[in-house]
Design a protein around this motif. Sequence first.
Motif, PDB file in Angstrom:
ATOM      1  N   LEU A  80       0.853  -1.183   0.000  1.00  0.00           N
ATOM      2  CA  LEU A  80       0.000   0.000   0.000  1.00  0.00           C
ATOM      3  C   LEU A  80       0.889   1.233   0.000  1.00  0.00           C
ATOM      4  O   LEU A  80       1.790   1.355   0.838  1.00  0.00           O
ATOM      5  N   PHE A  81       0.642   2.141  -0.939  1.00  0.00           N
ATOM      6  CA  PHE A  81       1.393   3.387  -1.022  1.00  0.00           C
ATOM      7  C   PHE A  81       0.554   4.519  -0.437  1.00  0.00           C
ATOM      8  O   PHE A  81      -0.584   4.732  -0.861  1.00  0.00           O
ATOM      9  N   ASN A 147      -7.824  -0.218  -8.775  1.00  0.00           N
ATOM     10  CA  ASN A 147      -8.119   1.039  -9.452  1.00  0.00           C
ATOM     11  C   ASN A 147      -9.325   1.775  -8.893  1.00  0.00           C
ATOM     12  O   ASN A 147      -9.547   2.950  -9.207  1.00  0.00           O
ATOM     13  N   PHE A 148     -10.119   1.079  -8.080  1.00  0.00           N
ATOM     14  CA  PHE A 148     -11.298   1.713  -7.486  1.00  0.00           C
ATOM     15  C   PHE A 148     -11.562   1.086  -6.120  1.00  0.00           C
ATOM     16  O   PHE A 148     -11.414  -0.136  -5.973  1.00  0.00           O
ATOM     17  N   PRO A 149     -11.910   1.869  -5.119  1.00  0.00           N
ATOM     18  CA  PRO A 149     -12.125   3.312  -5.163  1.00  0.00           C
ATOM     19  C   PRO A 149     -10.812   4.095  -5.202  1.00  0.00           C
ATOM     20  O   PRO A 149      -9.814   3.683  -4.609  1.00  0.00           O
ATOM     21  N   GLU A 150     -10.826   5.207  -5.919  1.00  0.00           N
ATOM     22  CA  GLU A 150      -9.702   6.127  -5.874  1.00  0.00           C
ATOM     23  C   GLU A 150      -9.788   6.912  -4.569  1.00  0.00           C
ATOM     24  O   GLU A 150     -10.875   7.157  -4.055  1.00  0.00           O
ATOM     25  N   ALA A 151      -8.638   7.317  -4.057  1.00  0.00           N
ATOM     26  CA  ALA A 151      -8.634   7.966  -2.742  1.00  0.00           C
ATOM     27  C   ALA A 151      -7.655   9.128  -2.720  1.00  0.00           C
ATOM     28  O   ALA A 151      -6.443   8.946  -2.601  1.00  0.00           O
ATOM     29  N   GLU A 180     -11.428  -2.065   3.229  1.00  0.00           N
ATOM     30  CA  GLU A 180     -12.204  -3.288   3.011  1.00  0.00           C
ATOM     31  C   GLU A 180     -12.154  -3.704   1.534  1.00  0.00           C
ATOM     32  O   GLU A 180     -12.039  -4.895   1.216  1.00  0.00           O
ATOM     33  N   GLU A 181     -12.237  -2.716   0.647  1.00  0.00           N
ATOM     34  CA  GLU A 181     -12.117  -3.023  -0.780  1.00  0.00           C
ATOM     35  C   GLU A 181     -10.723  -3.554  -1.108  1.00  0.00           C
ATOM     36  O   GLU A 181     -10.578  -4.443  -1.962  1.00  0.00           O
ATOM     37  N   PHE A 182      -9.701  -3.026  -0.419  1.00  0.00           N
ATOM     38  CA  PHE A 182      -8.338  -3.509  -0.643  1.00  0.00           C
ATOM     39  C   PHE A 182      -8.213  -4.971  -0.209  1.00  0.00           C
ATOM     40  O   PHE A 182      -7.586  -5.781  -0.881  1.00  0.00           O
TER      41      PHE A 182
END
Length: 198
Positions: A80-81, A147-151, A180-182
Motif C-alpha cells: 500500500l502506497f 483502481n477503485f475506489p480512488e482515494a 475493506e475493498e483492498f
Amino acid sequence: MATIIEHEPPYKVGYFVGSLSTASINRTLSKALVRLAPRELQLTEIPIKDLPLYSPDYDADFPPEARAFKDAIDAVDAVLFVTPEYNRSIPGGLKNAIDWGSRPWGRNSFNRVPSAMIGASIGALGTVVAQQNLKSVMSFCNSPQMNFPEAYIHITPGLITDDGEVTNDGTTDFLRNFMEEFREFIIRVLTVVPKTGR
C-alpha cells in the motif's frame, strides 16, 4: 521453477509512506488506515528513508539496507502506497525505493504483488497527479493495482489526530471502505494470480 506460495488470512500488507518527513500528513493518514483496516489485514510499514540513491552499479552486490528492503517486500502479500505529491509527481524518496525494489533486472520484488495507493494533501486536488504517475510506474513493475475506489484525501485542520483517529464520520466511512475493498482485491488477485517465490 517458481514456488507457489499459499495464502490465507491474515494477509500481510507492507505500506510505504512517500514522505520522509516525521511530521508528514501522509504518515498521519497511514496511522488512520492501520486503525480502520479489517482484521484480516496486518499492516506493517516498510521504511524507505535509509536507502541510498539507486544505481545499477549496485546490482551485483546490494548494500544491506537495500537487501533488507527487498526482503521486507518479499515477506508481504500486498503493498500500500500512502504518498504526497511533490511538483506534480512522486516524491523522489519513494521513486528511489521502487527502483531498489524492482532491481536488479529479473529480481523484481513487486512482480504480481497486489497494490493500492492513497494520498493526502492540504490542496483540493489531493495527490491526483502523483497517483497517476505512480500507477504508470507500478504497471511497469507488473503489480496488479486496485483502481477503485480512488482515494485523494483533502486534509483539513483536525481531520485526523496525531495518533490516527479520524474525526469526521464521512471520512471514517470512506477510509474504512477503502481498506475493506483492498482486502477483497488482495483476495481476488492472490486467488487468480498466486504470488510466486522469487
